[in-house]
Design a protein around this motif. Structure first.
Motif, short mmCIF file in Angstrom:
data_model
loop_
_atom_site.label_atom_id
_atom_site.label_comp_id
_atom_site.label_asym_id
_atom_site.label_seq_id
_atom_site.Cartn_x
_atom_site.Cartn_y
_atom_site.Cartn_z
N ALA A 53 -0.64 6.31 -9.30
CA ALA A 53 0.08 6.18 -8.03
C ALA A 53 -0.86 5.60 -6.97
O ALA A 53 -0.52 4.65 -6.26
N TRP A 54 -2.07 6.15 -6.89
CA TRP A 54 -3.05 5.63 -5.93
C TRP A 54 -3.41 4.19 -6.24
O TRP A 54 -3.44 3.33 -5.36
N ALA A 55 -3.66 3.92 -7.52
CA ALA A 55 -4.09 2.58 -7.90
C ALA A 55 -3.04 1.54 -7.51
O ALA A 55 -3.37 0.45 -7.07
N ARG A 56 -1.77 1.87 -7.65
CA ARG A 56 -0.72 0.90 -7.33
C ARG A 56 -0.47 0.81 -5.84
O ARG A 56 -0.40 -0.27 -5.27
N LEU A 57 -0.36 1.96 -5.17
CA LEU A 57 0.04 1.94 -3.76
C LEU A 57 -1.09 1.48 -2.83
O LEU A 57 -0.84 1.08 -1.70
N ILE A 285 11.06 -0.84 -3.77
CA ILE A 285 10.20 -1.77 -4.50
C ILE A 285 9.05 -1.02 -5.21
O ILE A 285 8.78 -1.24 -6.39
N PHE A 286 8.41 -0.09 -4.49
CA PHE A 286 7.25 0.57 -5.08
C PHE A 286 7.65 1.61 -6.12
O PHE A 286 6.89 1.89 -7.04
N MET A 287 8.84 2.18 -5.97
CA MET A 287 9.32 3.09 -7.01
C MET A 287 9.44 2.31 -8.33
O MET A 287 9.02 2.79 -9.39
N ILE A 288 10.01 1.11 -8.24
CA ILE A 288 10.13 0.29 -9.45
C ILE A 288 8.74 -0.04 -10.00
O ILE A 288 8.53 -0.03 -11.21
N PHE A 289 7.81 -0.30 -9.10
CA PHE A 289 6.43 -0.56 -9.53
C PHE A 289 5.88 0.59 -10.36
O PHE A 289 5.28 0.39 -11.42
N LEU A 290 6.10 1.83 -9.87
CA LEU A 290 5.57 3.00 -10.59
C LEU A 290 6.17 3.08 -11.98
O LEU A 290 5.47 3.38 -12.96
N GLY A 291 7.48 2.82 -12.08
CA GLY A 291 8.12 2.86 -13.39
C GLY A 291 7.63 1.74 -14.29
O GLY A 291 7.30 1.96 -15.47
N ALA A 292 7.58 0.52 -13.72
CA ALA A 292 7.18 -0.64 -14.52
C ALA A 292 5.74 -0.51 -15.01
O ALA A 292 5.42 -0.89 -16.14
N ASP A 293 4.86 0.05 -14.17
CA ASP A 293 3.47 0.23 -14.57
C ASP A 293 3.37 1.11 -15.81
O ASP A 293 2.58 0.86 -16.72
N MET A 294 4.18 2.18 -15.82
CA MET A 294 4.14 3.09 -16.97
C MET A 294 4.58 2.38 -18.24
O MET A 294 3.93 2.46 -19.28
N LEU A 295 5.71 1.66 -18.13
CA LEU A 295 6.21 0.97 -19.32
C LEU A 295 5.23 -0.11 -19.76
O LEU A 295 4.96 -0.28 -20.95
N ASN A 296 4.66 -0.82 -18.80
CA ASN A 296 3.70 -1.87 -19.15
C ASN A 296 2.45 -1.30 -19.81
O ASN A 296 1.88 -1.91 -20.71
N LEU B 60 -9.26 0.85 5.36
CA LEU B 60 -8.28 1.62 6.12
C LEU B 60 -6.86 1.10 5.88
O LEU B 60 -5.91 1.89 5.85
N VAL B 61 -6.73 -0.23 5.71
CA VAL B 61 -5.41 -0.78 5.38
C VAL B 61 -4.95 -0.21 4.04
O VAL B 61 -3.81 0.22 3.89
N GLN B 62 -5.86 -0.19 3.05
CA GLN B 62 -5.49 0.34 1.73
C GLN B 62 -5.04 1.78 1.83
O GLN B 62 -4.01 2.18 1.29
N LEU B 63 -5.85 2.59 2.52
CA LEU B 63 -5.54 4.00 2.67
C LEU B 63 -4.21 4.19 3.38
O LEU B 63 -3.32 4.91 2.91
N GLY B 64 -4.07 3.47 4.52
CA GLY B 64 -2.86 3.61 5.32
C GLY B 64 -1.62 3.17 4.55
O GLY B 64 -0.59 3.87 4.56
N ALA B 65 -1.72 2.03 3.86
CA ALA B 65 -0.55 1.52 3.15
C ALA B 65 -0.12 2.48 2.05
O ALA B 65 1.06 2.78 1.90
N ALA B 66 -1.09 3.02 1.31
CA ALA B 66 -0.75 3.94 0.22
C ALA B 66 -0.03 5.17 0.77
O ALA B 66 1.00 5.60 0.23
N THR B 119 -1.08 13.37 -9.30
CA THR B 119 -1.82 12.82 -8.17
C THR B 119 -2.63 13.93 -7.48
O THR B 119 -3.77 13.70 -7.05
N ALA B 120 -2.03 15.15 -7.41
CA ALA B 120 -2.78 16.27 -6.85
C ALA B 120 -3.99 16.58 -7.72
O ALA B 120 -5.11 16.79 -7.22
N ALA B 121 -3.78 16.56 -9.04
CA ALA B 121 -4.90 16.77 -9.97
C ALA B 121 -5.94 15.68 -9.79
O ALA B 121 -7.16 15.94 -9.82
#
Lengths: 440, 169
Positions: A53-57, A285-296, B60-66, B119-121
């Motif tokens: 989740a972090w890596a994608r978002l 859009i990002f929800m689809i990303f999370l799903g697509a990442d898993m399948l990929n 900060l953009v990365q952190l904020g956007a996520a 993600t919490a883990a």
């Protein structure tokens, strides 16, 4: 069972879940997660999910998506589409079908500050649709024009699908935007020509109206300059090397906000609506990303993409025929699937295969850009083609008295125009690459 | 009768709280985007006038956007904006559609629960590893942890949606 077979089964399972009304993101995620367990094990899955989740978002380049969406929302709430349509209509509205042509022009101009086709279609429709109906334009022509015209929102940069392609194919966003300009303008011209021919064949669809006095044209031009200014600041800064696409999107969002504020269009309530609009589209859009990442991830473990790439390059078919086949496959898949989800799912699989082909002797970077523009064009076709064209749905829901079938019938001339454009882009890569080469 | 009404009122109150929570989180996410916007403009200006960008603006953009994007997810689900393909099922009777929707909402809740948990883990693991961002030295686990509320609230919204779907069966 071979891993590649498992990969194929995951794909089928996804399609079945989708058909059963499971949200697309989830329909990708579930087979992906199960497949990952089957191909590796559950501990590997749990470990993989810790960081995804972090890596994608937190991908820096992807943050242009919410920022460009915010920019488009402010432009919508700030009434910029109304200003654009008024000006375009004052300019060419008096020709036969001119009001429809003006709607296309307004969409193209709005597309230069909006990266979403649905938003562009809906926002221009709010002003252009009632106006066209008031002048007794047929429902078929009016709704189809806006459904098709709205796609200029993604064909003309900024463009959300193009950003997604850039990330998945690891290409330069700014170069892809540059490559999209000329094809985007060709699309707008193609739609105007389609309207001109359409109303010649069916004159009753579009009654003629009176020409405006030059003074009125000038008066309407006054409201248009902010859009022009914002466009030049955002793209000028991006190509002048002053800032990154993400920063450009931020500057764009800030300047559309200020413009709307100065035009006294923006209230607290409208600002909230702009935030909510940005939130739902970004979230989707990002929800689809999370799903697509898993399948990929599961597909990558199954090595199906690599096998497919290998098979495709050794087919012995002419490379251009393979690309054409890929595009046809996209158009077919786009009929039943959401276009963004389709990109996220298939680009990691198909891109390596296409890159392995010798196409017009292009170098890898140019090949990737050219293919991206072709993919963008078929995504656009999927937005208006039956049986499920998202833009057609949105516009049709705005005009209750026009049956869906009418809008689809009206869309046909625009699809014909798309087919011509797609063929041109396929046969003449220079149309996509000229501006990119000029910049180097 | 009155008891039933009480239950219904409780349900509505719960929905209101949930709706307000999702809306608030979405607006907070929007506010974060505005901060990103202002910071980018400040950084560009500083680069232009002083020749140096703001320190660590990319991070900060990365952190904020996520964080912003994760905060948008509950509202997206509240509005039912996660796309479904209804092309194959439009002819089914509404009750069967509602049943399929219940199933879909529950699966979505499960998916997001998995993400929230992992993600919490991840946040704990990254914290223990002491990972920090390159320039500003911001602990990376902040980013992980700040995404969890959005992910978790989406689970609740989806479960609530599944109950609503079930009532339509």
């Amino acid at each position: 069972m071979t891993p590649a077979m498992i990969g194929l089964m995951l794909f089928v399972a996804m399609l079945v879940l989708m058909a059963l009304r499971v949200p697309i993101a989830v329909a990708m995620f579930v087979p992906g997660a199960i497949g990952y367990i089957a191909l590796a094990n559950d501990a590997a899955l749990l470990n993989y999910l810790k960081g995804t989740a972090w890596a994608r978002l937190s991908v820096y380049d992807l943050s242009v998506i919410p920022l460009f969406l915010l920019m488009g929302q402010f432009a919508t709430q700030g009434g910029l589409s109304r200003a654009l349509f008024r000006f375009a209509n004052a300019l060419i509205g008096h020709f036969r079908g001119g009001m429809a042509m003006a709607a296309v022009l307004a969409c193209a101009a709005f597309g230069s500050v909006s990266g979403s086709s649905v938003a562009t279609a809906a926002t221009v429709a709010q002003v252009a649709l009632p106006e066209m109906r008031r002048y007794h334009y047929s429902g078929r022509l009016a709704t189809a024009t806006l459904a098709a015209g709205g796609t200029l929102g993604i064909l003309i940069p900024p463009s959300v699908p193009l950003v997604i392609y850039a990330i998945l194919a690891e290409q330069n966003i700014a170069k892809l935007f540059a490559a999209a300009f000329i094809p985007g303008i060709i699309a707008a011209i193609g739609y105007i020509i389609a309207i001109a021919i359409y109303v010649r064949v069916k004159p009753e669809y579009a009654p003629e109206s009176k020409k405006l006095a030059p003074g009125e044209v000038l008066a309407s031009a006054k409201d248009v300059w902010p859009v022009v200014a914002i466009f030049f600041v955002v793209f000028g800064g991006m190509y002048g090397g002053v800032f990154t696409p993400t920063e450009g999107a931020a500057v764009g969002a800030a300047s559309t906000f200020l413009t709307s504020l100065v035009r006294r269009e923006l209230t607290l309530e409208k600002t909230k609506i702009a935030f909510f609009g940005t939130a739902t589209t970004t979230g989707m859009i990002f929800m689809i990303f999370l799903g697509a990442d898993m399948l990929n991830a599961a597909l990558a473990v199954s090595q199906m993409p690599a096998k497919l790439a290998d098979t495709v390059t050794h087919l012995g078919m002419p490379p251009l025929a393979i690309v054409a086949a890929v595009l046809v496959f996209y158009i077919l898949l786009g009929m039943v699937m959401d276009e963004l989800a389709m990109l996220m799912l298939t680009i990691p699989v198909l891109f390596p295969a296409v890159m392995g082909l010798d196409l017009w002797g292009l170098n890898p970077s140019e090949k990737a850009i050219w293919f991206g523009i072709l993919v963008l064009s078929v995504v656009e076709v999927g937005l208006i083609a039956p049986p499920v064209g998202l833009n057609v749905y949105v516009i049709n829901s705005l005009s209750k008295d026009v049956p869906m079938a009418e809008t689809y019938r009206g869309v046909m001339p625009f699809l014909a125009s798309d087919a011509v454009r797609l063929t041109l882009l396929l046969l003449f890569p220079i149309l996509s690459l000229w501006l990119v080469r000029m910049m180097n | 009768m009155t008891e039933e009404r009480q239950v219904r009122e409780d349900e509505r109150a719960a929905r209101d709280v949930l709706e307000r929570a999702a809306e608030t989180l979405a607006l907070l996410g929007g506010a974060v985007l505005v901060v990103i916007t202002l910071m980018s403009v400040a950084s560009i200006t500083s680069r232009w006038l002083l020749g140096t960008p703001l320190l660590g603006d990319f991070e900060l953009v990365q952190l904020g956007a996520a964080v912003a994007i994760a905060s948008f997810l509950p509202f997206t689900q509240l509005q039912r904006n996660n796309i479904i393909v209804d092309f194959f099922t439009t002819k089914l009777n509404p009750s069967l559609q509602a049943l399929l929707d219940t199933f879909g909402s529950l699966l979505l809740a499960a998916m997001l629960a998995l993400f929230a948990w992992r993600t919490a883990a991840g946040a704990i693991a990254v914290k223990e590893a002491g990972e920090t961002s390159m320039i500003m030295g911001v602990p990376v686990w902040y980013g992980y942890a700040l995404m969890v509320p959005g992910l978790a609230l989406t689970v609740v919204v989806a479960v609530r949606g599944a109950l609503q779907d079930w009532n339509r069966v």
